[in-house]
Every structure is written in C-alpha cells, then in structure tokens.
Scaffold this motif. Structure first.
Motif, PDB file in Angstrom:
ATOM      1  N   TYR A  76       0.830  -1.197   0.000  1.00  0.00           N
ATOM      2  CA  TYR A  76       0.000   0.000   0.000  1.00  0.00           C
ATOM      3  C   TYR A  76       0.869   1.254   0.000  1.00  0.00           C
ATOM      4  CZ  TYR A  76       1.202   0.834   4.877  1.00  0.00           C
ATOM      5  OH  TYR A  76       1.902   1.090   6.031  1.00  0.00           O
ATOM      6  N   GLU A  77       0.293   2.351  -0.452  1.00  0.00           N
ATOM      7  CA  GLU A  77       0.925   3.674  -0.408  1.00  0.00           C
ATOM      8  C   GLU A  77      -0.149   4.718  -0.111  1.00  0.00           C
ATOM      9  OE1 GLU A  77       2.858   4.655  -4.056  1.00  0.00           O
ATOM     10  OE2 GLU A  77       4.343   3.055  -3.913  1.00  0.00           O
ATOM     11  N   ILE A  78       0.125   5.572   0.860  1.00  0.00           N
ATOM     12  CA  ILE A  78      -0.750   6.711   1.157  1.00  0.00           C
ATOM     13  C   ILE A  78       0.117   7.963   1.194  1.00  0.00           C
ATOM     14  CG2 ILE A  78      -2.342   7.751   2.817  1.00  0.00           C
ATOM     15  CD1 ILE A  78      -3.236   5.040   3.647  1.00  0.00           C
ATOM     16  N   THR A  79      -0.200   8.922   0.337  1.00  0.00           N
ATOM     17  CA  THR A  79       0.622  10.116   0.176  1.00  0.00           C
ATOM     18  C   THR A  79       0.273  11.187   1.205  1.00  0.00           C
ATOM     19  OG1 THR A  79      -0.928  11.166  -1.349  1.00  0.00           O
ATOM     20  CG2 THR A  79       0.728   9.682  -2.308  1.00  0.00           C
ATOM     21  N   SER A  80       1.145  12.183   1.285  1.00  0.00           N
ATOM     22  CA  SER A  80       0.893  13.311   2.191  1.00  0.00           C
ATOM     23  C   SER A  80      -0.352  14.079   1.760  1.00  0.00           C
ATOM     24  CB  SER A  80       2.111  14.235   2.233  1.00  0.00           C
ATOM     25  OG  SER A  80       2.438  14.702   0.934  1.00  0.00           O
ATOM     26  N   GLU A  81      -0.603  14.164   0.452  1.00  0.00           N
ATOM     27  CA  GLU A  81      -1.786  14.866  -0.036  1.00  0.00           C
ATOM     28  C   GLU A  81      -3.066  14.187   0.443  1.00  0.00           C
ATOM     29  OE1 GLU A  81      -4.010  16.013  -4.263  1.00  0.00           O
ATOM     30  OE2 GLU A  81      -2.008  15.134  -4.286  1.00  0.00           O
ATOM     31  N   SER A 108      -6.658   9.391  15.506  1.00  0.00           N
ATOM     32  CA  SER A 108      -7.145   8.896  14.217  1.00  0.00           C
ATOM     33  C   SER A 108      -6.564   9.656  13.032  1.00  0.00           C
ATOM     34  CB  SER A 108      -8.676   8.994  14.175  1.00  0.00           C
ATOM     35  OG  SER A 108      -9.093  10.326  14.371  1.00  0.00           O
ATOM     36  N   SER A 109      -5.501  10.409  13.240  1.00  0.00           N
ATOM     37  CA  SER A 109      -4.900  11.137  12.133  1.00  0.00           C
ATOM     38  C   SER A 109      -4.096  10.185  11.253  1.00  0.00           C
ATOM     39  CB  SER A 109      -4.001  12.256  12.657  1.00  0.00           C
ATOM     40  OG  SER A 109      -2.943  11.732  13.449  1.00  0.00           O
ATOM     41  N   LEU A 110      -3.951  10.573   9.979  1.00  0.00           N
ATOM     42  CA  LEU A 110      -3.167   9.783   9.041  1.00  0.00           C
ATOM     43  C   LEU A 110      -1.795  10.402   8.860  1.00  0.00           C
ATOM     44  CD1 LEU A 110      -5.627   8.990   6.100  1.00  0.00           C
ATOM     45  CD2 LEU A 110      -5.083   7.578   8.079  1.00  0.00           C
ATOM     46  N   VAL A 111      -0.809   9.551   8.617  1.00  0.00           N
ATOM     47  CA  VAL A 111       0.535   9.999   8.285  1.00  0.00           C
ATOM     48  C   VAL A 111       0.942   9.323   6.977  1.00  0.00           C
ATOM     49  CG1 VAL A 111       1.253  10.431  10.662  1.00  0.00           C
ATOM     50  CG2 VAL A 111       1.529   8.147   9.702  1.00  0.00           C
ATOM     51  N   PRO A 112       1.709  10.009   6.128  1.00  0.00           N
ATOM     52  CA  PRO A 112       2.144   9.365   4.872  1.00  0.00           C
ATOM     53  C   PRO A 112       2.881   8.066   5.174  1.00  0.00           C
ATOM     54  CG  PRO A 112       2.706  11.703   4.896  1.00  0.00           C
ATOM     55  CD  PRO A 112       2.258  11.366   6.285  1.00  0.00           C
ATOM     56  N   SER A 113       2.589   7.055   4.375  1.00  0.00           N
ATOM     57  CA  SER A 113       3.167   5.747   4.664  1.00  0.00           C
ATOM     58  C   SER A 113       3.124   4.868   3.430  1.00  0.00           C
ATOM     59  CB  SER A 113       2.388   5.077   5.809  1.00  0.00           C
ATOM     60  OG  SER A 113       2.886   3.785   6.085  1.00  0.00           O
ATOM     61  N   HIS A 114       4.041   3.920   3.374  1.00  0.00           N
ATOM     62  CA  HIS A 114       3.980   2.859   2.366  1.00  0.00           C
ATOM     63  C   HIS A 114       4.596   1.613   2.975  1.00  0.00           C
ATOM     64  CE1 HIS A 114       8.113   4.357   1.731  1.00  0.00           C
ATOM     65  NE2 HIS A 114       8.376   3.116   1.381  1.00  0.00           N
ATOM     66  N   GLY A 115       4.200   0.480   2.456  1.00  0.00           N
ATOM     67  CA  GLY A 115       4.721  -0.781   2.997  1.00  0.00           C
ATOM     68  C   GLY A 115       3.763  -1.914   2.692  1.00  0.00           C
TER      69      GLY A 115
END
Length: 350
Positions: A233-238, A277-284
């Motif tokens: 998965y990948e979640i961007t800063s945007e 419950s905040s999101l942070v950019p992440s991949h893995g």
C-alpha cells in the motif's frame, strides 16, 4: 463458542447460483445500491446513481487507484505439451516474478513453458504450494498488456475475454500492480465522480495492490489465528491532508472498498501508535485482518459489494456494520434478487 471451534461458521450463508453476477450491468452506475444505516438499523434500496445523495458538503471519498494487471496466461510445457495456467502475482526483480501455477503437483524446477506470442519462460523454483518463481521475458509488463488475460474470480466459472479488460478495471485505475480488482470501485462512472465533486465532496486516492489472497478461503478455526497474504500500500501526504482536514472540520470519511478501508486503518494504527485517528504518509505491506469486534478509527462510511461467505472481506464488513445486521441485510438482498460478488450490486454502510 469455544475459541478452538470454527468461528467462521457464524459468517457462512447459502447463495443460489443464479444470484452470482457473471457480468456487470451495462452501465456501471445503474447497479442497485443497498444502504445500511448503522445507527437506525434501517435498510434502504436505491440505485448507485443516487450515491451522491448520501453525502454532505465537506465529506471526503477515498478511492483505491490500483490498476489490475492482465496477469493470467495459458501456457504449455515445452517438453511434454502439458497445459498450464499461470497467474502472475508479484514482481521480484526485472526478469523474475512469482506466479500461481496450475496444475502444480508435478511441476519441476527448470521446466520451460511456452506462452502466447512465441514467448518462453522458465520455472525457477517452487516458493510454496502452487506459488513458483518464474523467469519471464524482457519488458514483461508490456507483454502482459498485449497477451495477458484479466484475472477474473474463479467463481465466475468462465474464461476471461476482451470485455473483461474494460469491465474488471475502475475508471480511475492508474497504478499498475493488482491481480484482483478493488471491486467496489467498479460501480463508479465519470458522471458519479462529477456529481460528488459538484456537491462539495473531496475525492482523494491511495494505492493498495489487491492480491489473489482476496479469494483465498480462510481456515476453519479461531479468527485470531488467521493470516492474510501481505499486500502493498501507499498513502501520500496529499491524501493524509485531505482526510485529516475532513475530520478536523467535522466531515465524514467514505472508504470505497475493503482494500481502501484496510489501508486507512493500517496507517491510522501507525499514527502515534494508534492513539489518535490522524493519518501519516506511509507505504509498505499490510497483513491487517479486520474482524468483529473491531473499533474503526479511520472511516465513517463504507462503499462495498456483496461478498463470499466466510471471507476476510465479509468479516471486515461485519466488523463495521455489525454481524447480525450485515447478515440480515444479506438475507434481504437474496430475497430481493440482488446480484452478488465482484460484478454484482453495491452496498453503502453509513
């Protein structure tokens, strides 16, 4: 029920064969939509075209923009002429891929396989079970785009064809990498997206590459002992910014599909060790298995399909909407002749 008993039994149901959708409806957004209100414990029946009416200005919609690889090939053992089916699921290196191969029992390391277009590949070694490491031709992704078939689910009981290359792909698919479609997104048309944005809904995207494990049966026994195949998965800063801003302003986060929900819940668990419950950019890679009881921290609503009995995706839906409520909704869907599974109708849980 004792913890060593088959806890999956609670999530099984019977489905007539004629309710399995073999093809999608002709227009993506003309599928039926069952709407479950968790608070009121009520059920509405609508069309997917009306999806935007369940959103408020300031809500956000999160999509999985993974793109399905046409990764299924028919092959022939060069020496014996024996037929093989290969499903390529993960790239290891430039010329090495992991593939699920059938039949696998007598397949030996070093076997040469002839495939469409005059190409040849070699079985390097067995990874586990029916999964093998395969040496593939140069520019293999381009080769698959030309010669590969879409990896439609086995329960469709038919061969994939050229129409599936369009049908088994979301209109917003961008990042190549899945060997199964994020099927909740198949209902979305360009017009559906336009209506949502016109209403003031923020639309953002992430990537979770769906693997064949989405169709892999869970093992009878305790739910806590289940293991899912890892998915990237990948979640961007945007995307994090859009989701966090929505929450900060009191809006709701709608996840399209269980793959999107799993990615968001995975990343939320990483933020401050799950304390907010905040999101942070992440991949893995995630192996997160969500089943009842589970407290969702990242999403407020879920767009999904009608899933296979006792599947990991059905258990996620039950964790979100409540097991009894979900399964009673499935019974009502059967009575009302909803179409089930990947090419079937949709469900919205709010």
């Amino acid at each position: 029920m004792a913890r060593d008993e088959d806890e999956l039994e609670l999530f099984r149901y019977e489905l007539p064969e004629d309710l399995i959708a073999r093809r999608p409806v002709s227009s993506r957004s003309s599928a039926r939509l069952m709407v479950l209100d968790r608070g009121a414990k009520s059920i509405e029946h609508a069309s997917f075209e009306s999806l935007s009416s369940y959103f408020d200005e300031g809500d956000c919609l999160v999509l999985n923009e993974t793109r399905v690889i046409p990764c299924r090939l028919d092959g022939t053992r060069t020496e014996t002429g024996g037929k093989l089916e290969l499903l390529f699921v993960r790239k290891r290196e430039r010329s090495l891929w992991e593939a699920l191969v059938r039949p696998a029992r007598r397949l030996r390391d070093g076997t040469d396989v002839s495939v469409s277009g005059g190409a040849t590949m070699k079985i390097i070694e067995r990874v586990s079970g029916a999964r093998f490491l395969v040496e593939v031709p140069e520019n293999f992704e381009s080769y698959l785009e030309q010669w590969g078939k879409m990896p439609i689910p086995p329960y469709l009981k038919r061969a994939p064809d050229s129409q599936d290359k369009k049908d088994y792909q979301t209109v917003y698919a961008r990042v190549l990498g899945s060997s199964a479609a994020p099927t909740a997104g198949l209902h979305f048309s360009r017009e559906t997206m336009r209506k949502l944005e016109a209403k003031g809904v923020s639309v953002t995207k992430l990537v979770l590459h769906v693997g064949p494990g989405t169709f892999k049966p869970l093992v009878p026994g305790p739910l806590s002992s289940q293991k899912l195949d890892p998915e990237y998965y990948e979640i961007t800063s945007e995307t994090c910014h859009v989701v966090n801003r929505t929450r900060g302003r009191g809006g709701r986060v709608f996840a399209v599909g269980t793959s999107t929900a799993r990615a968001l819940e995975t990343v939320t668990a990483l933020a401050n060790n799950g304390r907010d419950s905040s999101l942070v950019p992440s991949h893995g890679w995630t192996e997160k298995f969500i089943y009842p009881p589970y407290e969702f921290r990242a999403i407020d609503a879920l767009v999904t399909n009608f899933h296979l009995p006792a599947s990991s995706v059905l258990l996620l839906v039950c964790a979100f909407a409540g097991t009894e409520f979900t399964l009673s909704a499935y019974e009502e869907a059967k009575e009302r002749q909803y179409r089930f599974y990947s090419y079937g109708d949709a469900m919205l849980i709010i």
